[in-house]
Design a protein around this motif. Sequence first.
Motif, PDB file in Angstrom:
ATOM      1  N   GLY A  89       0.642  -1.168   0.004  1.00  8.51           N
ATOM      2  CA  GLY A  89       0.111   0.083  -0.123  1.00  8.51           C
ATOM      3  C   GLY A  89       0.903   1.333   0.182  1.00  8.51           C
ATOM      4  N   ASP A  90       2.308   1.046   0.049  1.00  8.97           N
ATOM      5  CA  ASP A  90       3.107   2.378   0.259  1.00  8.97           C
ATOM      6  C   ASP A  90       3.792   2.494  -1.035  1.00  8.97           C
ATOM      7  OD1 ASP A  90       2.090   3.162   2.564  1.00  8.97           O
ATOM      8  OD2 ASP A  90       3.829   2.907   3.684  1.00  8.97           O
ATOM      9  N   ALA A  91       3.449   1.773  -2.161  1.00 18.71           N
ATOM     10  CA  ALA A  91       4.062   2.062  -3.301  1.00 18.71           C
ATOM     11  C   ALA A  91       4.025   3.327  -3.919  1.00 18.71           C
ATOM     12  CB  ALA A  91       3.777   0.898  -4.261  1.00 18.71           C
ATOM     13  N   TRP A  92       2.809   4.061  -3.776  1.00 20.55           N
ATOM     14  CA  TRP A  92       2.563   5.413  -4.306  1.00 20.55           C
ATOM     15  C   TRP A  92       3.714   6.439  -3.752  1.00 20.55           C
ATOM     16  CZ3 TRP A  92       1.064   9.449  -1.274  1.00 20.55           C
ATOM     17  CH2 TRP A  92       0.342   9.269  -0.135  1.00 20.55           C
ATOM     18  N   PRO A  93       3.848   6.766  -2.133  1.00 22.65           N
ATOM     19  CA  PRO A  93       4.677   7.673  -1.657  1.00 22.65           C
ATOM     20  C   PRO A  93       6.118   7.416  -2.129  1.00 22.65           C
ATOM     21  CG  PRO A  93       3.837   6.158   0.125  1.00 22.65           C
ATOM     22  CD  PRO A  93       3.214   5.775  -1.154  1.00 22.65           C
ATOM     23  N   ALA A  94       6.502   6.111  -2.211  1.00 20.68           N
ATOM     24  CA  ALA A  94       7.839   5.635  -2.752  1.00 20.68           C
ATOM     25  C   ALA A  94       8.009   6.159  -4.202  1.00 20.68           C
ATOM     26  CB  ALA A  94       7.937   4.323  -2.677  1.00 20.68           C
ATOM     27  N   ALA A  95       6.846   6.063  -4.996  1.00 20.88           N
ATOM     28  CA  ALA A  95       7.005   6.687  -6.340  1.00 20.88           C
ATOM     29  C   ALA A  95       7.034   7.958  -6.643  1.00 20.88           C
ATOM     30  CB  ALA A  95       5.873   6.044  -7.251  1.00 20.88           C
ATOM     31  N   LEU A  96       6.269   8.542  -5.662  1.00 19.53           N
ATOM     32  CA  LEU A  96       6.026  10.249  -5.811  1.00 19.53           C
ATOM     33  C   LEU A  96       7.101  10.721  -5.147  1.00 19.53           C
ATOM     34  CD1 LEU A  96       4.444  12.687  -6.105  1.00 19.53           C
ATOM     35  CD2 LEU A  96       3.563  12.199  -3.556  1.00 19.53           C
ATOM     36  N   LEU A  97       7.580  10.366  -3.782  1.00 21.44           N
ATOM     37  CA  LEU A  97       8.782  11.159  -3.279  1.00 21.44           C
ATOM     38  C   LEU A  97      10.260  10.739  -3.689  1.00 21.44           C
ATOM     39  CD1 LEU A  97       7.017  11.177   0.226  1.00 21.44           C
ATOM     40  CD2 LEU A  97       7.266  13.117  -1.491  1.00 21.44           C
ATOM     41  N   GLY A  98      10.113   9.299  -4.380  1.00 29.62           N
ATOM     42  CA  GLY A  98      11.270   8.787  -4.893  1.00 29.62           C
ATOM     43  C   GLY A  98      11.597   9.153  -6.324  1.00 29.62           C
ATOM     44  N   ASN A  99      10.792   9.797  -7.064  1.00 29.66           N
ATOM     45  CA  ASN A  99      11.119  10.113  -8.263  1.00 29.66           C
ATOM     46  C   ASN A  99      12.441  10.940  -8.487  1.00 29.66           C
ATOM     47  OD1 ASN A  99      10.404  12.777  -9.265  1.00 29.66           O
ATOM     48  ND2 ASN A  99       8.235  11.885  -8.760  1.00 29.66           N
ATOM     49  N   ARG A 100      13.151  10.918  -9.574  1.00 30.48           N
ATOM     50  CA  ARG A 100      14.429  11.697  -9.731  1.00 30.48           C
ATOM     51  C   ARG A 100      14.017  13.242  -9.598  1.00 30.48           C
ATOM     52  NH1 ARG A 100      16.033  13.454 -14.603  1.00 30.48           N
ATOM     53  NH2 ARG A 100      14.649  13.204 -16.310  1.00 30.48           N
ATOM     54  N   VAL A 101      12.811  13.757  -9.927  1.00 22.52           N
ATOM     55  CA  VAL A 101      12.524  15.356 -10.023  1.00 22.52           C
ATOM     56  C   VAL A 101      12.368  15.671  -8.578  1.00 22.52           C
ATOM     57  CG1 VAL A 101      11.085  16.970 -10.607  1.00 22.52           C
ATOM     58  CG2 VAL A 101      11.717  15.238 -12.289  1.00 22.52           C
ATOM     59  N   ILE A 102      11.533  14.902  -7.895  1.00 19.90           N
ATOM     60  CA  ILE A 102      11.246  15.399  -6.455  1.00 19.90           C
ATOM     61  C   ILE A 102      12.151  14.828  -5.367  1.00 19.90           C
ATOM     62  CG2 ILE A 102       9.466  14.868  -4.581  1.00 19.90           C
ATOM     63  CD1 ILE A 102       8.511  16.527  -6.951  1.00 19.90           C
ATOM     64  N   ARG A 103      13.001  13.560  -5.505  1.00 20.58           N
ATOM     65  CA  ARG A 103      13.918  13.075  -4.585  1.00 20.58           C
ATOM     66  C   ARG A 103      14.661  14.152  -3.963  1.00 20.58           C
ATOM     67  NH1 ARG A 103      16.334   7.329  -3.612  1.00 20.58           N
ATOM     68  NH2 ARG A 103      14.578   6.723  -4.903  1.00 20.58           N
ATOM     69  N   PRO A 104      15.318  15.111  -4.478  1.00 23.05           N
ATOM     70  CA  PRO A 104      16.109  16.069  -3.837  1.00 23.05           C
ATOM     71  C   PRO A 104      15.447  16.927  -2.876  1.00 23.05           C
ATOM     72  CG  PRO A 104      16.630  16.133  -6.116  1.00 23.05           C
ATOM     73  CD  PRO A 104      15.612  15.267  -6.183  1.00 23.05           C
ATOM     74  N   LEU A 105      14.069  17.206  -3.255  1.00 21.68           N
ATOM     75  CA  LEU A 105      13.414  17.718  -2.009  1.00 21.68           C
ATOM     76  C   LEU A 105      12.995  16.975  -0.973  1.00 21.68           C
ATOM     77  CD1 LEU A 105      10.918  19.888  -4.585  1.00 21.68           C
ATOM     78  CD2 LEU A 105      12.988  20.726  -3.250  1.00 21.68           C
ATOM     79  N   THR A 106      12.727  15.499  -1.323  1.00 19.20           N
ATOM     80  CA  THR A 106      12.479  14.713  -0.293  1.00 19.20           C
ATOM     81  C   THR A 106      13.568  14.662   0.528  1.00 19.20           C
ATOM     82  OG1 THR A 106      11.078  13.378  -1.975  1.00 19.20           O
ATOM     83  CG2 THR A 106      11.738  12.360   0.190  1.00 19.20           C
ATOM     84  N   ARG A 107      14.707  14.502   0.130  1.00 20.93           N
ATOM     85  CA  ARG A 107      16.128  14.498   0.965  1.00 20.93           C
ATOM     86  C   ARG A 107      16.051  15.764   1.755  1.00 20.93           C
ATOM     87  NH1 ARG A 107      19.718  12.300  -4.092  1.00 20.93           N
ATOM     88  NH2 ARG A 107      19.362   9.935  -3.751  1.00 20.93           N
ATOM     89  N   LEU A 108      15.861  16.873   1.440  1.00 24.45           N
ATOM     90  CA  LEU A 108      16.095  18.097   1.817  1.00 24.45           C
ATOM     91  C   LEU A 108      15.022  18.100   3.085  1.00 24.45           C
ATOM     92  CD1 LEU A 108      17.422  20.867   2.136  1.00 24.45           C
ATOM     93  CD2 LEU A 108      15.444  21.749   0.717  1.00 24.45           C
ATOM     94  N   ALA A 109      13.614  17.790   2.837  1.00 24.53           N
ATOM     95  CA  ALA A 109      12.729  17.908   3.993  1.00 24.53           C
ATOM     96  C   ALA A 109      13.066  16.832   4.973  1.00 24.53           C
ATOM     97  CB  ALA A 109      11.287  17.585   3.307  1.00 24.53           C
ATOM     98  N   TYR A 110      13.395  15.504   4.427  1.00 18.76           N
ATOM     99  CA  TYR A 110      13.759  14.467   5.488  1.00 18.76           C
ATOM    100  C   TYR A 110      14.921  14.971   6.265  1.00 18.76           C
ATOM    101  CZ  TYR A 110      15.319  10.246   7.602  1.00 18.76           C
ATOM    102  OH  TYR A 110      15.856   9.161   8.513  1.00 18.76           O
ATOM    103  N   ASP A 111      16.086  15.416   5.546  1.00 20.40           N
ATOM    104  CA  ASP A 111      17.306  15.994   6.364  1.00 20.40           C
ATOM    105  C   ASP A 111      16.991  16.979   7.504  1.00 20.40           C
ATOM    106  OD1 ASP A 111      18.753  14.000   5.345  1.00 20.40           O
ATOM    107  OD2 ASP A 111      19.860  15.329   3.855  1.00 20.40           O
ATOM    108  N   ARG A 112      15.925  18.053   7.057  1.00 21.02           N
ATOM    109  CA  ARG A 112      15.850  19.099   7.966  1.00 21.02           C
ATOM    110  C   ARG A 112      14.868  18.385   9.343  1.00 21.02           C
ATOM    111  NH1 ARG A 112      18.888  20.455   4.996  1.00 21.02           N
ATOM    112  NH2 ARG A 112      19.943  19.494   6.827  1.00 21.02           N
ATOM    113  N   PHE A 113      14.094  17.540   8.968  1.00 25.22           N
ATOM    114  CA  PHE A 113      13.166  17.029  10.078  1.00 25.22           C
ATOM    115  C   PHE A 113      14.174  16.098  11.015  1.00 25.22           C
ATOM    116  CE2 PHE A 113      10.775  13.150  11.649  1.00 25.22           C
ATOM    117  CZ  PHE A 113       9.974  13.815  12.447  1.00 25.22           C
ATOM    118  N   ALA A 114      14.778  15.282  10.321  1.00 22.78           N
ATOM    119  CA  ALA A 114      15.868  14.559  11.088  1.00 22.78           C
ATOM    120  C   ALA A 114      16.796  15.263  11.999  1.00 22.78           C
ATOM    121  CB  ALA A 114      16.929  13.562  10.127  1.00 22.78           C
ATOM    122  N   ASP A 115      17.187  16.544  11.452  1.00 21.60           N
ATOM    123  CA  ASP A 115      18.144  17.525  12.335  1.00 21.60           C
ATOM    124  C   ASP A 115      17.273  17.928  13.498  1.00 21.60           C
ATOM    125  OD1 ASP A 115      20.250  17.474  10.512  1.00 21.60           O
ATOM    126  OD2 ASP A 115      19.781  18.921   9.611  1.00 21.60           O
TER     127      ASP A 115
END
Length: 127
Positions: A89-115
Amino acid sequence: MPAPPHLTVWYNTKCPVCNAGIDWQTNRLVQAARAGIIAFRDINLEPEALAPFGADVEAVRRRLHGMDAEGRLLVGADCAIAIWRHTPGDAWPAALLGNRVIRPLTRLAYDRFADVLYAWNRWKKHW
């Protein structure tokens, strides 16, 4: 001898947010975990597990770390995306947030939250 998991994830069980998130995810992945497809490991019990990659306990306290079946290290958002790919059931967020266009923003958001989460855990002394 059983085959190694497709994905092994190390996380910090001493972080209440991390622990709750992995518990929730594990409950959704019961069949995959039982089949040995994915494994969640506590870095506090295996502090040297990721030493060959140059990652220590503090690195995992900052961000999720995982290793795929090919032995590649996945850190932060890339590890979260890999977990979603294995979760029914989670293939959609993986596809959406993991695509090559969005992934840099996903990483940035994740890293800020992680910090922020890491700073909060240090302040609350969750070690």
